[in-house]
Design a protein around this motif. Sequence first.
Motif, PDB file in Angstrom:
ATOM      1  N   LEU A 155      40.086  42.192  43.042  1.00 55.39           N
ATOM      2  CA  LEU A 155      40.112  42.883  41.767  1.00 55.39           C
ATOM      3  C   LEU A 155      39.302  43.930  41.708  1.00 55.39           C
ATOM      4  CD1 LEU A 155      40.722  39.790  39.384  1.00 55.39           C
ATOM      5  CD2 LEU A 155      42.373  41.567  40.005  1.00 55.39           C
ATOM      6  N   LYS A 156      38.013  43.632  42.184  1.00 57.21           N
ATOM      7  CA  LYS A 156      36.899  44.754  42.081  1.00 57.21           C
ATOM      8  C   LYS A 156      37.213  45.947  42.691  1.00 57.21           C
ATOM      9  CE  LYS A 156      31.954  45.233  42.671  1.00 57.21           C
ATOM     10  NZ  LYS A 156      30.569  44.558  43.149  1.00 57.21           N
ATOM     11  N   LYS A 157      37.739  45.792  43.918  1.00 58.12           N
ATOM     12  CA  LYS A 157      38.328  46.715  44.757  1.00 58.12           C
ATOM     13  C   LYS A 157      39.077  47.751  44.057  1.00 58.12           C
ATOM     14  CE  LYS A 157      40.161  47.904  49.376  1.00 58.12           C
ATOM     15  NZ  LYS A 157      40.647  47.020  50.631  1.00 58.12           N
ATOM     16  N   ALA A 158      40.043  47.021  43.218  1.00 61.76           N
ATOM     17  CA  ALA A 158      40.987  47.882  42.519  1.00 61.76           C
ATOM     18  C   ALA A 158      40.615  48.289  41.151  1.00 61.76           C
ATOM     19  CB  ALA A 158      42.294  47.145  42.334  1.00 61.76           C
ATOM     20  N   GLY A 159      39.230  48.119  40.811  1.00 61.13           N
ATOM     21  CA  GLY A 159      38.801  48.637  39.606  1.00 61.13           C
ATOM     22  C   GLY A 159      39.007  47.639  38.390  1.00 61.13           C
ATOM     23  N   LEU A 160      39.452  46.337  38.613  1.00 64.71           N
ATOM     24  CA  LEU A 160      39.804  45.385  37.582  1.00 64.71           C
ATOM     25  C   LEU A 160      38.968  44.508  37.780  1.00 64.71           C
ATOM     26  CD1 LEU A 160      43.591  45.099  38.493  1.00 64.71           C
ATOM     27  CD2 LEU A 160      42.605  46.594  36.640  1.00 64.71           C
ATOM     28  N   THR A 161      38.903  43.552  36.612  1.00 63.20           N
ATOM     29  CA  THR A 161      38.069  42.325  36.637  1.00 63.20           C
ATOM     30  C   THR A 161      39.114  41.134  36.277  1.00 63.20           C
ATOM     31  OG1 THR A 161      37.555  42.354  34.394  1.00 63.20           O
ATOM     32  CG2 THR A 161      36.107  43.681  35.809  1.00 63.20           C
ATOM     33  N   GLN A 162      38.334  39.807  36.101  1.00 62.39           N
ATOM     34  CA  GLN A 162      39.116  38.830  35.875  1.00 62.39           C
ATOM     35  C   GLN A 162      39.834  38.792  34.326  1.00 62.39           C
ATOM     36  OE1 GLN A 162      37.781  34.876  37.275  1.00 62.39           O
ATOM     37  NE2 GLN A 162      37.988  34.208  34.969  1.00 62.39           N
ATOM     38  N   ALA A 163      39.002  39.650  33.545  1.00 57.21           N
ATOM     39  CA  ALA A 163      39.466  39.922  32.164  1.00 57.21           C
ATOM     40  C   ALA A 163      40.708  40.447  32.031  1.00 57.21           C
ATOM     41  CB  ALA A 163      38.405  40.414  31.346  1.00 57.21           C
ATOM     42  N   ASP A 164      41.205  41.296  33.410  1.00 54.64           N
ATOM     43  CA  ASP A 164      42.372  42.090  33.036  1.00 54.64           C
ATOM     44  C   ASP A 164      43.642  41.100  33.665  1.00 54.64           C
ATOM     45  OD1 ASP A 164      41.314  44.619  32.601  1.00 54.64           O
ATOM     46  OD2 ASP A 164      40.141  44.683  34.678  1.00 54.64           O
ATOM     47  N   ILE A 165      43.365  40.108  34.142  1.00 51.97           N
ATOM     48  CA  ILE A 165      44.519  39.013  34.500  1.00 51.97           C
ATOM     49  C   ILE A 165      44.476  37.725  33.517  1.00 51.97           C
ATOM     50  CG2 ILE A 165      44.617  39.964  36.794  1.00 51.97           C
ATOM     51  CD1 ILE A 165      42.978  37.294  37.420  1.00 51.97           C
TER      52      ILE A 165
END
Length: 339
Positions: A155-165
């Motif tokens: 997720l971090k590699k894609a610019g996302l966090t756990q909050a985004d899922i």
Amino acid sequence: MRIRNLLSLFTVFLLSFIIAVSCTPSPQTSTSNNSTAIQLGFSAWPGWFPWQVAQEQKLFAANKVNVDLKWFDGYLDSINALRAGQLNANTQTLNDTISSVAAGSDQVIVLVNDNSTGNDKIIVREGINSIADLKGKKVAAEEGTVDHFLLLLGLKKAGLTQADIQFQPLETGAAAAAFVAGQVDAVGVFAPFTTRALSRPGSKELFSSKDFPGAIPDHLVVTRQLINERPQDVQSLVNTWFATLDFMKANPEKAYEIMAKRAGVSVAEYKDYDAGTKIFSLQENLQAFSPGKDMKSLSYAAGEISKFLVETGLIKQAPNLNQIFDDRFVKAYAAKQKS
């Protein structure tokens, strides 16, 4: 009168019992540390199944160590058992060991079993083709364990966090079952649960530990108390591991049969896991324990993983990593091989 008679009979019995016990010779089995079995936990992971080979081929006894090998259906249960003092040793990943130390458990890594090179996977349903596609989706993994960690790395590699899922914390076996049943859109699992997850029609691997080299090393972890009180037994555990690798090299089919049975899969399926797990040789162990500036070095990897665990909220504060590794047992085995 009846009560008094019962009391008299009980008194006679008690005196007879005391006399009998005092006259009975002491048993030969000692209660010293050396006679007490080491409680060693392991769970479903290709890099740890060799311990089953060690047990069935009586390699613990051959290396003069008394071991009670304990199987855990749930990996997290084994971690909790070591933390609670129910085990003396366990098979764990580096990040899970760091998390335990951060929580106050005094644990030490004495051996590298393997590196995950693809056997930890994020598996998705049909229609999800990129990490960005996970946004807003239901994703299951066992919270706080290595596949949760892998998920967060992706997720971090894609610019996302756990909050985004929509994160669904489930035990690994239950997570795989939920994915197959269509209850979640993606799942983070390790082999052999990857086989089960991929049985869902249209499912596929999105990314794996192969995409993050060195991020998931697996170890033999012992309590510091065991090292302090029974260092020779810790040495014997390490010796047993390398003896097991020798047995597996000389008897591959027998070893596969034992490990596949423990994993609950066919021998053919088990052989497929080989490419996803790099079992460490003696030389690779020595290299891993040496200082370095990349993930091949355990000290470097521990620092990077510790920072990441804090950043993602998996631990509140980075622990002191200075005493988390002890290479003396691997070095002693290497020295013995040279002599």
